[in-house]
Design an enzyme around this catalytic site. Sequence first.
Site, PDB file in Angstrom:
ATOM      1  CE  LYS A  19      -2.068  -1.146   3.885  1.00  0.00           C
ATOM      2  NZ  LYS A  19      -1.351  -2.409   4.175  1.00  0.00           N
ATOM      3  NE  ARG A  94      -4.741  -1.390   9.692  1.00  0.00           N
ATOM      4  CZ  ARG A  94      -3.654  -0.854   9.159  1.00  0.00           C
ATOM      5  NH1 ARG A  94      -3.668   0.360   8.676  1.00  0.00           N
ATOM      6  NH2 ARG A  94      -2.541  -1.553   9.103  1.00  0.00           N
ATOM      7  NE  ARG A 133       6.987  -2.266   6.481  1.00  0.00           N
ATOM      8  CZ  ARG A 133       5.655  -2.299   6.468  1.00  0.00           C
ATOM      9  NH1 ARG A 133       4.985  -1.774   5.458  1.00  0.00           N
ATOM     10  NH2 ARG A 133       5.004  -2.848   7.464  1.00  0.00           N
ATOM     11  NE  ARG A 167       5.692   0.043  10.575  1.00  0.00           N
ATOM     12  CZ  ARG A 167       4.592  -0.252   9.891  1.00  0.00           C
ATOM     13  NH1 ARG A 167       4.471   0.175   8.650  1.00  0.00           N
ATOM     14  NH2 ARG A 167       3.623  -0.944  10.434  1.00  0.00           N
ATOM     15  NE  ARG A 178       1.671  -4.789  11.494  1.00  0.00           N
ATOM     16  CZ  ARG A 178       2.862  -4.623  10.914  1.00  0.00           C
ATOM     17  NH1 ARG A 178       3.944  -5.085  11.503  1.00  0.00           N
ATOM     18  NH2 ARG A 178       2.945  -4.000   9.772  1.00  0.00           N
TER      19      ARG A 178
HETATM   20  P1  ADP Z   1       2.154  -1.867   3.251  1.00  0.00           P
HETATM   21  O1  ADP Z   1       2.146  -0.353   3.222  1.00  0.00           O
HETATM   22  O2  ADP Z   1       0.976  -2.465   2.535  1.00  0.00           O
HETATM   23  O3  ADP Z   1       2.311  -2.410   4.632  1.00  0.00           O
HETATM   24  P2  ADP Z   1       4.771  -1.605   1.918  1.00  0.00           P
HETATM   25  O4  ADP Z   1       4.463  -0.785   0.709  1.00  0.00           O
HETATM   26  O5  ADP Z   1       5.462  -0.938   3.049  1.00  0.00           O
HETATM   27  O6  ADP Z   1       3.421  -2.358   2.422  1.00  0.00           O
HETATM   28  O7  ADP Z   1       5.620  -2.876   1.424  1.00  0.00           O
HETATM   29  C1  ADP Z   1       6.129  -3.809   2.373  1.00  0.00           C
HETATM   30  C2  ADP Z   1       7.551  -4.216   1.972  1.00  0.00           C
HETATM   31  O8  ADP Z   1       7.501  -5.028   0.788  1.00  0.00           O
HETATM   32  C3  ADP Z   1       8.471  -3.051   1.644  1.00  0.00           C
HETATM   33  O9  ADP Z   1       9.770  -3.387   2.082  1.00  0.00           O
HETATM   34  C4  ADP Z   1       8.404  -2.937   0.120  1.00  0.00           C
HETATM   35  O10 ADP Z   1       9.635  -2.448  -0.423  1.00  0.00           O
HETATM   36  C5  ADP Z   1       8.167  -4.387  -0.299  1.00  0.00           C
HETATM   37  N1  ADP Z   1       7.246  -4.522  -1.444  1.00  0.00           N
HETATM   38  C6  ADP Z   1       6.186  -3.745  -1.764  1.00  0.00           C
HETATM   39  N2  ADP Z   1       5.583  -4.205  -2.888  1.00  0.00           N
HETATM   40  C7  ADP Z   1       6.261  -5.314  -3.260  1.00  0.00           C
HETATM   41  C8  ADP Z   1       6.127  -6.264  -4.355  1.00  0.00           C
HETATM   42  N3  ADP Z   1       5.164  -6.144  -5.256  1.00  0.00           N
HETATM   43  N4  ADP Z   1       7.012  -7.273  -4.411  1.00  0.00           N
HETATM   44  C9  ADP Z   1       8.000  -7.399  -3.488  1.00  0.00           C
HETATM   45  N5  ADP Z   1       8.183  -6.557  -2.446  1.00  0.00           N
HETATM   46  C10 ADP Z   1       7.332  -5.529  -2.341  1.00  0.00           C
HETATM   47  P1  ADP Z   2       0.838  -1.916   7.732  1.00  0.00           P
HETATM   48  O1  ADP Z   2       0.399  -1.339   6.445  1.00  0.00           O
HETATM   49  O2  ADP Z   2       2.176  -2.576   7.653  1.00  0.00           O
HETATM   50  O3  ADP Z   2      -0.194  -2.775   8.397  1.00  0.00           O
HETATM   51  P2  ADP Z   2       0.428   0.670   9.070  1.00  0.00           P
HETATM   52  O4  ADP Z   2       1.571   1.614   9.055  1.00  0.00           O
HETATM   53  O5  ADP Z   2      -0.715   0.938   8.166  1.00  0.00           O
HETATM   54  O6  ADP Z   2       1.051  -0.777   8.805  1.00  0.00           O
HETATM   55  O7  ADP Z   2      -0.160   0.517  10.545  1.00  0.00           O
HETATM   56  C1  ADP Z   2       0.691   0.256  11.646  1.00  0.00           C
HETATM   57  C2  ADP Z   2      -0.161   0.110  12.891  1.00  0.00           C
HETATM   58  O8  ADP Z   2      -0.851   1.358  13.158  1.00  0.00           O
HETATM   59  C3  ADP Z   2      -1.270  -0.929  12.805  1.00  0.00           C
HETATM   60  O9  ADP Z   2      -0.802  -2.237  13.140  1.00  0.00           O
HETATM   61  C4  ADP Z   2      -2.280  -0.388  13.836  1.00  0.00           C
HETATM   62  O10 ADP Z   2      -1.857  -0.661  15.157  1.00  0.00           O
HETATM   63  C5  ADP Z   2      -2.165   1.126  13.624  1.00  0.00           C
HETATM   64  N1  ADP Z   2      -3.116   1.634  12.614  1.00  0.00           N
HETATM   65  C6  ADP Z   2      -2.828   2.201  11.421  1.00  0.00           C
HETATM   66  N2  ADP Z   2      -3.939   2.564  10.768  1.00  0.00           N
HETATM   67  C7  ADP Z   2      -4.986   2.196  11.570  1.00  0.00           C
HETATM   68  C8  ADP Z   2      -6.404   2.278  11.445  1.00  0.00           C
HETATM   69  N3  ADP Z   2      -6.977   2.798  10.353  1.00  0.00           N
HETATM   70  N4  ADP Z   2      -7.158   1.786  12.476  1.00  0.00           N
HETATM   71  C9  ADP Z   2      -6.590   1.260  13.577  1.00  0.00           C
HETATM   72  N5  ADP Z   2      -5.264   1.148  13.746  1.00  0.00           N
HETATM   73  C10 ADP Z   2      -4.457   1.609  12.759  1.00  0.00           C
END
Ligand code: ADP
Ligand code: ADP
Length: 224
Positions: A19, A94, A133, A167, A178
């Site tokens: 995302k 979410r 990541r 993180r 999660r």
């Molecule tokens: P999210 O915001 O959904 O939690 P991220 O965009 O932070 O996910 O991506 C999670 C990790 O995976 C990052 O280290 C990113 O560089 C990597 N990543 C994102 N998209 C891909 C993909 N299509 N294939 C492989 N690795 C990816």
């Molecule tokens: P990822 O995409 O890897 O799940 P985020 O950065 O979106 O991570 O979220 C990290 C943490 O922040 C989540 O595990 C949750 O604890 C909190 N969080 C983020 N967005 C929300 C939301 N919309 N509602 C509730 N908790 C949230």
Amino acid sequence: MTKTAACNLILLGPPGAGKGTQARMLEEKFGLVQLSTGDLLRAAVAAGTEAGKQAKSVMEAGGLVSDEIVIAILRDRLAEPDCAAGVILDGFPRTPVQAAALDDLMGTIDSAINAAISLEVDDAAMVERVAGRYTCAGCGEGYHDSFKTPATAGACDKCGGTEFKRRADDNAETVSERLAAYHAQTAPLIAFYDDKGILQRVDAMGDIDVIATELGTIVQKIVA
Ligand code: ADP
Ligand code: ADP
Ligand code: ZN
């Protein structure tokens, strides 16, 4: 306020789906504003605000922060003028309560969500993505130990910065919490947006650039 041609998107998907990575690319390509509630919450924790204090332990455990706190943070950010051009919601809504609140919020600014894009991925791949990541401390550009490394080792592609961070919640134990929270509380939103007729499903197991092209095509149709 009059209705504009703003494009407002939701990126749905479990932790590690891509995302944040895709939101940043769409931001550059279409001039939209990425709104990550995870980033907003981490900023609140770092600043030591009351909301941040309440969110900290929940985030460390991999649970969801209360709807009340997250909705308030999102509402404040959405009210800032730069969001008028259109937003990419990354990590919000979410829960069904957050989705209902978002409908209300968009109504009050006479705007609407144009598409909810579900990034579809296998749970097994998520742990590997999240565990590898890291981000640039200077500009926030995202990287991965195996899947997205800087062109020059140790230097950010975007800003040349040499400091990177990981993180605290990107560890195997927290990731399973999660993922469980995602399946229990967020996955039902896929049907919610499908019922509204604005759901788009994208296979997010492929290469970052291939997915970016597919998302670009979807967004291009909306802004055209
Ligand atoms: P999210 O915001 O959904 O939690 P991220 O965009 O932070 O996910 O991506 C999670 C990790 O995976 C990052 O280290 C990113 O560089 C990597 N990543 C994102 N998209 C891909 C993909 N299509 N294939 C492989 N690795 C990816
Ligand atoms: P990822 O995409 O890897 O799940 P985020 O950065 O979106 O991570 O979220 C990290 C943490 O922040 C989540 O595990 C949750 O604890 C909190 N969080 C983020 N967005 C929300 C939301 N919309 N509602 C509730 N908790 C949230
Ligand atoms: Zn950088």
